[in-house]
Design a protein around this motif. Structure first.
Motif, short mmCIF file in Angstrom:
data_model
loop_
_atom_site.label_atom_id
_atom_site.label_comp_id
_atom_site.label_asym_id
_atom_site.label_seq_id
_atom_site.Cartn_x
_atom_site.Cartn_y
_atom_site.Cartn_z
N VAL A 1 -2.00 -3.04 4.26
CA VAL A 1 -0.81 -2.08 4.40
C VAL A 1 -1.05 -0.82 3.46
O VAL A 1 -0.85 0.24 3.89
CB VAL A 1 0.33 -2.83 4.35
N LEU B 1 3.97 3.10 9.94
CA LEU B 1 2.70 3.51 10.15
C LEU B 1 2.43 3.81 11.58
O LEU B 1 1.50 4.77 11.95
CB LEU B 1 1.77 2.40 9.47
N ARG C 1 7.76 -5.23 4.71
CA ARG C 1 6.46 -5.14 5.17
C ARG C 1 6.46 -4.60 6.71
O ARG C 1 5.63 -3.74 7.27
CB ARG C 1 5.69 -6.35 5.04
N TYR D 1 -3.51 0.08 1.97
CA TYR D 1 -4.74 1.10 1.98
C TYR D 1 -4.63 1.99 3.40
O TYR D 1 -5.00 3.20 3.31
CB TYR D 1 -6.12 0.16 2.47
N ARG E 1 -2.79 -8.96 2.98
CA ARG E 1 -2.12 -8.20 4.28
C ARG E 1 -1.54 -6.82 3.43
O ARG E 1 -1.53 -5.73 3.78
CB ARG E 1 -1.07 -8.96 4.69
N MET E 2 -1.00 -7.08 2.25
CA MET E 2 -0.21 -6.04 1.46
C MET E 2 -1.15 -5.15 1.24
O MET E 2 -0.86 -3.82 1.19
CB MET E 2 0.43 -6.75 0.14
N VAL F 1 7.10 -1.10 6.85
CA VAL F 1 6.34 -0.15 6.61
C VAL F 1 5.15 -0.33 8.05
O VAL F 1 4.59 0.68 8.30
CB VAL F 1 5.21 -0.66 5.41
#
Lengths: 181, 181, 181
Positions: C6, A9, A2, C8, C2-3, A5
């Motif tokens: 992320v 991002l 996570r 989205y 949260r996932m 990512v």
């Protein structure tokens, strides 16, 4: 994962945040016009002798000091067709002027409007530029348009196809629009 | 912390999502042309008396009703140089027309093409606009270009440098391109 | 949760990353000019008979082969007002040329500059295009501008308001600028 990512991002965001500065007013690529239209322009010139089908008229005389017609100005409402034949269905009219502007070579200067009024197109394209007749192809500027060619910009390339003295000539017009709306 | 980053990212995204609407078509800044070229335009006019080196020719006469030459139209293929000397290496040709359009002041209207064909530049710049001769500087529009000046836009500022009756004049051209590709 | 955010975000990012390609050079909307100015153009033509207040002058004669004045060219420094009255405070001058270019209909071709020098506006707008007089409205191209109209682009719509033979006519000019800086 996570975290990766999120970092990715963030990196992308920084990239995107600054890219619009360069991305706006994206350069046009010469090889990729958004629209391309090939048409043929026929000029049948009236120069004192009666020509029933003449569509252009001499308004000033050449100075006579050279062989290159410097000073001859012509106004026209000429036929534009989709193929090379004068008697094909008209695709547009070409309205404007040209004149021979030099005494050392055959060279003219054009400023005119292509007027479309058909099932295919409705509107105008405005063109100006120098036309050095001795070169194989000559680029003029498309500086504006209306209707279907609303605020168009681009390049129009002339190519001489036929010349019959100063009575008739036919030019191929390769119209490349890079911006149209 | 992670939550903060995610929230921050979300805020940034909203900002970016809506910013392109305003960011595209970034305004040009007058003070920051992308390219600037200074050249000198030499007009040597033929008006009935033999001038071997004349590069422009009178095609219509002034009406004669005023002292400001209203009605005099000239077509030209004039020399353009990098410095003020007529006999310097040509940088370009200026091809087009101008005419005196008013009876109350010296004022002309220009429409022409700068034709470049040198090791430095290859292509054309198309220009039009009013040229009120009595003002120190006059801005005309650069409405298009081809070759190295592909679909250029900008401002060309004229400044009169020398006038010798109606036989010769020299103008400084300050070419400022705000969009070129 | 949260996932989801992320994911989205990632989706949004992909969308944004590719959108600038299409988003830059946003199309102009015909119905939404950024600036609109309505003015009236007055042409008082001198054609051989003395007219003290004439502001335009015939520089070439019609060919005489038709009734549509083909070949008549006029240069002008015409008055432009905010309302329809000739004696209103001038809003601008219109400087340029027009000519009758066809032998089968009343049709002229215009290329000119609107010169503003008032408390309201300072600068020029350059316009060119065909003007088919028999149509109710005619669109010409605004191809450039200077000063307050720095590198403007748009459409100028002509509408005939009054004609008095070949001595006077008044046109309504609906100036729509889609790009100005």
């Amino acid at each position: 994962m996570r975290m990766f990512v999120v970092k990715y991002l963030f990196f992308l965001l920084v990239l995107i945040t600054f890219s619009p500065i360069f991305a706006t007013r994206t350069p046009f690529k010469k090889s990729e016009p958004r629209k391309r239209i090939v048409l043929y322009y026929h000029d049948i010139l009236f120069r004192g002798n009666y020509t029933a089908n003449a569509t252009s008229a001499e308004v000033t005389k050449p100075t006579g000091l050279d062989q290159f017609m410097q000073g001859l100005m012509v106004v026209f409402d000429d036929l534009v067709t989709k193929d090379q034949h004068l008697h094909s269905t008209p695709a547009a009219r070409a309205e404007g002027l040209y004149f021979y502007n030099t005494k050392t070579a055959y060279s003219v200067w054009f400023s005119y409007t292509l007027v479309f009024n058909s099932t295919e197109y409705n509107g105008t394209i405005n063109i100006m530029g120098a036309d050095m007749l001795m070169e194989k192809t000559r680029d003029l500027s498309i500086v504006g348009g209306t209707g279907d060619f609303f605020i168009a910009r681009g390049i129009m390339t002339f190519q001489t196809e036929a010349i019959e003295g100063f009575k008739y000539f036919r030019l191929k017009m390769d119209i490349k629009l890079y911006e149209c709306h």
